[in-house]
Design an enzyme around this catalytic site. Structure first.
Site, PDB file in Angstrom:
ATOM      1  N   SER A 133       3.990   2.332   8.454  1.00 52.17           N
ATOM      2  CA  SER A 133       3.802   1.315   7.429  1.00 52.17           C
ATOM      3  C   SER A 133       5.106   1.049   6.711  1.00 52.17           C
ATOM      4  O   SER A 133       5.798   1.978   6.296  1.00 52.17           O
ATOM      5  CB  SER A 133       2.760   1.772   6.420  1.00 52.17           C
ATOM      6  OG  SER A 133       1.502   1.405   6.872  1.00 52.17           O
TER       7      SER A 133
ATOM      8  N   ASP B 233       1.233  -7.663   2.321  1.00 48.95           N
ATOM      9  CA  ASP B 233       1.358  -6.229   2.034  1.00 48.95           C
ATOM     10  C   ASP B 233       2.811  -5.783   1.832  1.00 48.95           C
ATOM     11  O   ASP B 233       3.387  -5.108   2.673  1.00 48.95           O
ATOM     12  CB  ASP B 233       0.705  -5.454   3.195  1.00 48.95           C
ATOM     13  CG  ASP B 233       0.365  -4.019   2.825  1.00 48.95           C
ATOM     14  OD1 ASP B 233       0.899  -3.522   1.812  1.00 48.95           O
ATOM     15  OD2 ASP B 233      -0.431  -3.399   3.547  1.00 48.95           O
TER      16      ASP B 233
ATOM     17  N   HIS C   3       0.822  -1.214   0.000  1.00 47.14           N
ATOM     18  CA  HIS C   3       0.000   0.000   0.000  1.00 47.14           C
ATOM     19  C   HIS C   3       0.854   1.262   0.000  1.00 47.14           C
ATOM     20  O   HIS C   3       0.364   2.333  -0.312  1.00 47.14           O
ATOM     21  CB  HIS C   3      -1.043  -0.022   1.128  1.00 47.14           C
ATOM     22  CG  HIS C   3      -0.546   0.321   2.493  1.00 47.14           C
ATOM     23  ND1 HIS C   3      -0.229  -0.619   3.452  1.00 47.14           N
ATOM     24  CD2 HIS C   3      -0.309   1.514   3.087  1.00 47.14           C
ATOM     25  CE1 HIS C   3       0.156  -0.021   4.556  1.00 47.14           C
ATOM     26  NE2 HIS C   3       0.117   1.274   4.364  1.00 47.14           N
TER      27      HIS C   3
HETATM   28  N1  ARG Z   1      -4.644   0.517   7.356  1.00 47.78           N
HETATM   29  C1  ARG Z   1      -3.346   0.560   6.765  1.00 47.78           C
HETATM   30  C2  ARG Z   1      -2.806   1.989   6.866  1.00 47.78           C
HETATM   31  O1  ARG Z   1      -3.279   2.738   7.651  1.00 47.78           O
HETATM   32  C3  ARG Z   1      -3.351   0.009   5.380  1.00 47.78           C
HETATM   33  C4  ARG Z   1      -4.094   0.805   4.361  1.00 47.78           C
HETATM   34  C5  ARG Z   1      -4.069   0.305   2.958  1.00 47.78           C
HETATM   35  N2  ARG Z   1      -5.008  -0.740   2.707  1.00 47.78           N
HETATM   36  C6  ARG Z   1      -6.326  -0.551   2.366  1.00 47.78           C
HETATM   37  N3  ARG Z   1      -7.087  -1.594   2.236  1.00 47.78           N
HETATM   38  N4  ARG Z   1      -6.866   0.639   2.165  1.00 47.78           N
HETATM   39  O2  ARG Z   1      -2.277   2.629   6.015  1.00 47.78           O
HETATM   40  N1  GLU Z   2      -1.123   1.419   7.457  1.00 47.56           N
HETATM   41  C1  GLU Z   2      -0.584   2.507   8.241  1.00 47.56           C
HETATM   42  C2  GLU Z   2       0.431   3.323   7.450  1.00 47.56           C
HETATM   43  O1  GLU Z   2       0.277   3.521   6.275  1.00 47.56           O
HETATM   44  C3  GLU Z   2      -0.051   1.980   9.499  1.00 47.56           C
HETATM   45  C4  GLU Z   2      -1.197   1.641  10.321  1.00 47.56           C
HETATM   46  C5  GLU Z   2      -1.291   2.536  11.506  1.00 47.56           C
HETATM   47  O2  GLU Z   2      -1.897   3.607  11.449  1.00 47.56           O
HETATM   48  O3  GLU Z   2      -0.724   2.091  12.507  1.00 47.56           O
HETATM   49  O4  GLU Z   2       1.357   3.873   7.988  1.00 47.56           O
END
Ligand code: ARG
Ligand code: GLU
Length: 722
Positions: free
Chosen positions: A653, A227, A90
Site C-alpha cells: 500500500s 486513497d 489508509h
Molecule cells: N484493502 C486495502 C488494504 O489491504 C485497504 C484497506 C483500508 N480501507 C478500508 N476500507 N478498510 O490495506
Molecule cells: N491495502 C493493502 C495494504 O495496506 C494492499 C492491498 C493488498 O493486500 O494487496 O498494503
C-alpha cells in the site's frame, strides 16, 4: 556436506532455476531489486525503458532512494526535493485520526497545511530508506556444519547476524539493519536502512474522498477511492535523522519521483516498487487446506460478530464513529480479504493441484535426499494444526478485549526494585490512559467480550481450553455473568480510578479482574500453546528449507511440466519489484471489467443517504461545472483508479506505480477481491492490483484542497509514447 558445498550447490540451483524457468505465470513475482539485472531483459521486453542501475544502485542515486518503508507496514515515495512524501490515506489513517476530535474532524473534513508551520508532527511514526541490501549467507552461516541440530544452527545464525548488524550500524545516525531469511533459510540477506523520525502530516482529503466506498468497496473493482495522504520528512541541518524539533528542516532526498500526467492505457507497462509484507507461494497442500477449510472460516466468523457490534454503535453517534473508525477498518480489512482468499483458493482448486504437484515431486525425488519430504510436512501439519487453531482463536477472542489489554499495559508500569519496593510510572500511565479513553466505548467492548468468548467456549476443544476459562465458567455459570462481573468490578473502566493509582496499589492492580483475564490467557497461550506450536514449527521450517531447495532442483532437472516455475523469495516486508501491465479482467462468467475508472463512476455511486458514498458538495459542483482545470484525460473526464497485473500484497500500500520511463503514474492501494489468493497462489487471469491514478491526486490537491503550493513543489512531466 560442508556448508560451502551446500551454498555452491544452492547457488547453482538458483542460477539454473532462473535460466530454465518456464515463464508460466507471466506477471507473477516479487523480485529482489539488487538482483533485478536478472529480470531487466524481461522487463524491457515488456516495455520498460530504463536500466537495472536506475532501479537499484549503490553507486548512484536510483529509484530505491525515493522509496520508504512507511511506519512498519506501508510504502511511501518522495515527490519533491523538499522531503514531500505521498502514501495512502489508509496508511496515514491512524495519524489523521489521532489529530482528530469532534471539533477538528480531519477524518471527515480533510486536513491541509497551508504553510510549513501548520504541518503536524507524529509521535512514533518513522520512515526508512533502504541504503543497501546484500547476500550475507556465507557470513550468517559461518561455523555451521552439516548435521548440526536446528537449535545450534539457529544460535549460529543469531550470533552472526547480531555481529553483522552491529558492524554495519556502527555509524549510528539513524542506521538500522535486519538480516532476513529468504527461501526458508536457504539464503540470508542483510538490509540496511536509514530511519527518519520527524515525519509531519501535510495533507489528507476528507474520508468521503480518501476512503470513498469505505468497507463496501474495499478489495473491490470497479473502485473510486482517492486513497492518498501527504507527509513531509524533516531532518537536522546536515540532512541526518533527528527526533522532532522545530529547528529541523525539510529532508533533501537523493532522488524523488517525477510525476507523469500522461496517464495509462490498457497494455501499458507498469512497475510497483515497495515493501510487500508476507506471502506463502511454496506452501504444502496441507497448509493451504487448513487456511481454506479451518483458519480463514473461523477467523471470518469471529470478526463478523465484532463488526456487527461496532457498526451498530458507530451508527448511533459521531463520537463513537470517530473513536472506532481506525479499529473497525483494521478488523474489517482482513475479514473481507480472507473471504476473497477462500473463494480464490477454491476456484483455483489449489489443494488438489498442489497434491498433484507433490505426487510428481515425490516420483522425481525417489532415492534422493528429498524422498518423503512432502509426507513429512503433511504429518507435521497434522500435529501442528490444533495449536494453530488455538493460536488463531486466542488472537481473535481473548486478545481482542480492549479493557484487558489496557489493564496489562498499566500493570506493566509496576516494577519492583532490589529491595522489594514497588514503583509505578504514573506519568506514562497518564499518557496511556488518555489515549485509551479517547477511543474507548465500553458497551462495544463488553458486547464483543460476550460474542467472542462464547465462540471460544463453543469451538475450542476441551483439552486445549485454558484452565482459567474452565474455572471461571464453573464459578460464574455463563460467559454473560462472567463478563458482567469483570466490567462491573474492574477499576480499569474508570479513568478517574486509573489516574489515582499509586505504587502501593500493586496488589489491587494484579488482582483486578480485567488484568487477571488478560494475564491468565497470556499465560495459557505461552505455557500450553506456543511451546508446542514453536516446537513443531521448528521442524516444519527445517523440512521446508529442504523442500524449497528440492522444488528448485525439481524445476531445473526435470522436464515434467508440473515442475516448471520461476522462483522468487516469499515477501517478508523487504523491498521488491513487481512488474506487469494495465489490464482488465473477467471476475465471473459473462462479466468483463475494463481497467480504469473515472469521476463519472463516483457520481454514479454518489448518494447522500449512504455514508460510504456521500461525497463532498464541492466535488459535485466541480463535476456539474466540468471545472477540471488541466487534469482531465483524453475523454474529458477525471481519471480515478486503474488495475494492472502486478503481483502485490499487504505492505505494498502506497507503493509507487511507475511507468516505462520511470515516472510516477499512481499509488498502489489494494487488490481485487477475486484475486486475493495471490498470497498463496497467483492466477494471471484474475489477480489484479488496484492503483490510484496520480492525476486524481493532483486534481484533488488543486481543486478540492486549493493547495497548489504543493503541486508547485513537484516536478510534473508528460510522456509522449504509450
Ligand atoms: N484493502 C486495502 C488494504 O489491504 C485497504 C484497506 C483500508 N480501507 C478500508 N476500507 N478498510 O490495506
Ligand atoms: N491495502 C493493502 C495494504 O495496506 C494492499 C492491498 C493488498 O493486500 O494487496 O498494503
Amino acid at each position: 556436506m560442508k556448508i560451502s558445498d551446500i551454498m555452491k550447490r544452492t547457488l547453482a540451483i538458483f542460477v539454473l532455476a532462473l535460466a530454465t524457468g518456464l515463464n508460466i505465470h507471466a506477471d507473477e513475482g516479487m523480485w529482489l531489486p539488487s538482483l533485478i539485472s536478472q529480470r531487466i531483459d524481461d522487463m524491457k521486453l515488456k516495455g520498460f525503458r530504463l536500466e537495472a542501475e536506475d532501479i537499484y544502485s549503490i553507486n548512484q542515486a536510483s529509484l530505491k532512494d525515493a522509496i520508504v518503508l512507511f511506519g512498519r507496514g506501508c510504502t511511501g515515495e518522495l515527490i519533491s526535493g523538499e522531503g514531500l512524501l505521498i502514501t495512502n490515506h489508509h496508511c496515514g489513517y491512524s495519524q489523521i485520526q489521532q489529530h482528530s476530535s469532534v471539533d477538528h474532524d480531519y477524518l471527515r473534513d480533510g486536513f491541509w497545511a497551508m504553510s510549513r508551520e501548520e504541518e503536524l508532527p507524529n509521535k512514533g511514526l518513522t520512515v526508512s530508506f533502504l541504503e543497501r541490501m546484500e547476500d550475507v549467507t556465507a557470513v550468517v552461516l559461518k561455523g555451521y556444519e552439516d548435521g548440526m541440530d536446528e537449535d545450534t544452527r539457529a544460535g549460529i545464525v543469531r550470533t552472526n547476524s547480531e555481529a553483522l548488524i552491529k558492524e554495519v550500524t556502527a555509524e549510528g545516525n539513524g542506521l538500522r539493519a535486519t538480516v532476513e531469511a529468504l527461501y526458508y533459510g536457504n539464503q540470508y540477506f542483510l538490509f540496511l536502512y536509514r530511519e527518519y523520525q520527524d515525519v509531519r502530516l501535510v495533507g489528507a482529503p476528507p474520508s468521503s474522498i480518501g476512503k470513498f466506498g469505505g468497507d463496501t468497496d474495499n478489495w473491490m473493482w470497479p473502485r473510486h477511492t482517492g486513497d492518498f495522504s501527504i507527509f513531509r520528512i524533516y531532518a537536522d541541518k546536515d540532512n541526518n535523522p533527528a527526533a522532532y524539533s522545530k529547528d529541523n528542516v525539510p529532508y533533501r532526498p537523493k532522488k524523488y519521483f517525477k510525476i507523469s500526467t500522461s496517464g495509462v492505457q490498457e497494455g501499458d507497462f507498469t512497475f510497483i516498487y515497495g515493501f510487500p509484507g508476507r506471502t506463502q507461494e511454496y506452501i504444502h497442500s496441507e497448509g493451504v487446506r487448513y487456511i481454506e477449510e479451518t483458519g480463514d472460516p473461523h477467523k471470518i466468523h469471529m470478526r463478523t460478530l465484532r463488526l456487527e457490534i461496532m457498526n451498530r454503535y458507530q451508527n448511533l453517534s459521531q463520537k463513537v464513529r470517530i473513536q472506532y473508525s481506525s479499529k473497525n477498518a483494521g478488523v474489517a480489512n482482513a475479514w473481507k480479504k480472507w473471504q476473497g482468499e477462500v473463494k480464490g483458493i477454491k476456484k483455483m482448486k489449489t489443494v488438489r493441484k498442489k497434491q498433484e504437484y507433490e505426487r510428481y515431486f515425490e516420483t522425481w525425488a525417489k532415492g534422493s535426499e528429498y524422498e518423503g519430504i512432502t509426507q513429512r510436512i503433511a504429518a507435521l501439519y497434522e500435529e501442528q494444526h490444533p495449536y494453530v487453531f488455538a493460536a488463531d482463536y486466542y488472537s481473535e477472542s481473548a486478545r481482542t478485549i480492549e479493557i484487558a489489554n489496557f489493564a496489562l499495559k498499566i500493570a506493566r508500569l509496576y516494577t519492583m526494585d532490589k529491595d522489594s519496593a514497588w514503583h509505578f510510572d504514573s506519568l506514562k500511565a497518564a499518557d496511556i490512559s488518555a489515549s485509551f479513553f479517547k477511543d474507548y466505548h465500553l458497551p462495544i467492548d463488553k458486547e464483543c467480550f460476550t460474542a467472542v468468548m462464547c465462540e471460544y467456549d463453543r469451538n475450542m476443544p476441551d483439552e486445549f481450553k485454558a484452565g482459567f476459562h474452565k474455572a471461571m465458567m464453573e464459578k460464574h455459570g455463563s460467559i454473560q455473568s462472567w463478563c458482567d462481573h469483570i466490567f462491573a468490578t474492574t477499576l480499569f473502566a474508570d479513568q478517574g480510578k486509573v489516574a489515582e493509582l499509586k505504587a502501593e496499589d500493586h496488589a489491587k492492580v494484579f488482582t483486578d479482574p480485567a488484568f487477571e483475564f488478560c494475564n491468565k490467557f497470556l499465560k495459557w497461550y505461552h505455557n500450553d500453546i506456543k511451546p508446542n506450536y514453536d516446537r513443531i514449527n521448528q521442524e516444519l521450517q527445517l523440512a521446508y528449507r529442504d523442500y524449497m531447495r528440492g522444488q528448485m532442483e525439481f524445476a531445473s532437472s526435470s522436464n515434467c511440466i508440473y515442475a516448471q516455475r520461476e522462483f522468487y523469495p516469499d515477501a517478508n516486508l523487504t523491498l521488491r519489484v513487481a512488474y506487469g501491465h494495465i489490464k482488465g479482467y473477467s471476475p465471473a462468467d459473462g462479466v468483463y471489467y475494463t481497467p480504469s475508472s473515472t469521476i463519472k463512476g463516483i457520481m454514479e455511486k454518489d448518494n447522500p443517504e449512504i455514508f460510504d458514498y456521500n461525497i463532498p458538495q464541492k466535488l459535485r459542483d466541480i463535476y456539474n461545472e466540468k471545472d477540471y482545470g488541466q487534469w482531465a484525460d483524453e475523454s474529458g473526464e477525471i481519471p480515478v483508479c486503474f488495475i494492472a497485473t502486478n503481483h502485490t500484497t499487504g505492505g505494498n500500500s502506497g507503493s509507487p506505480v511507475i511507468n516505462a520511463e520511470g515516472h510516477l503514474i499512481g499509488l498502489n492501494f489494494d487488490r481485487v477481491w477475486e484475486g486475493t489468493m495471490s498470497d498463496i497462489v497467483f492466477d494471471p487471469d484474475i489477480c489484479r492490483n488496484i492503483s490510484l491514478d496520480i492525476r486524481y491526486v493532483l486534481f484533488i490537491i488543486d481543486k478540492i484542497a486549493d493547495a497548489d503550493h504543493l503541486i508547485e513543489e513537484m516536478t510534473l512531466c508528460h510522456d509522449l509514447a504509450h
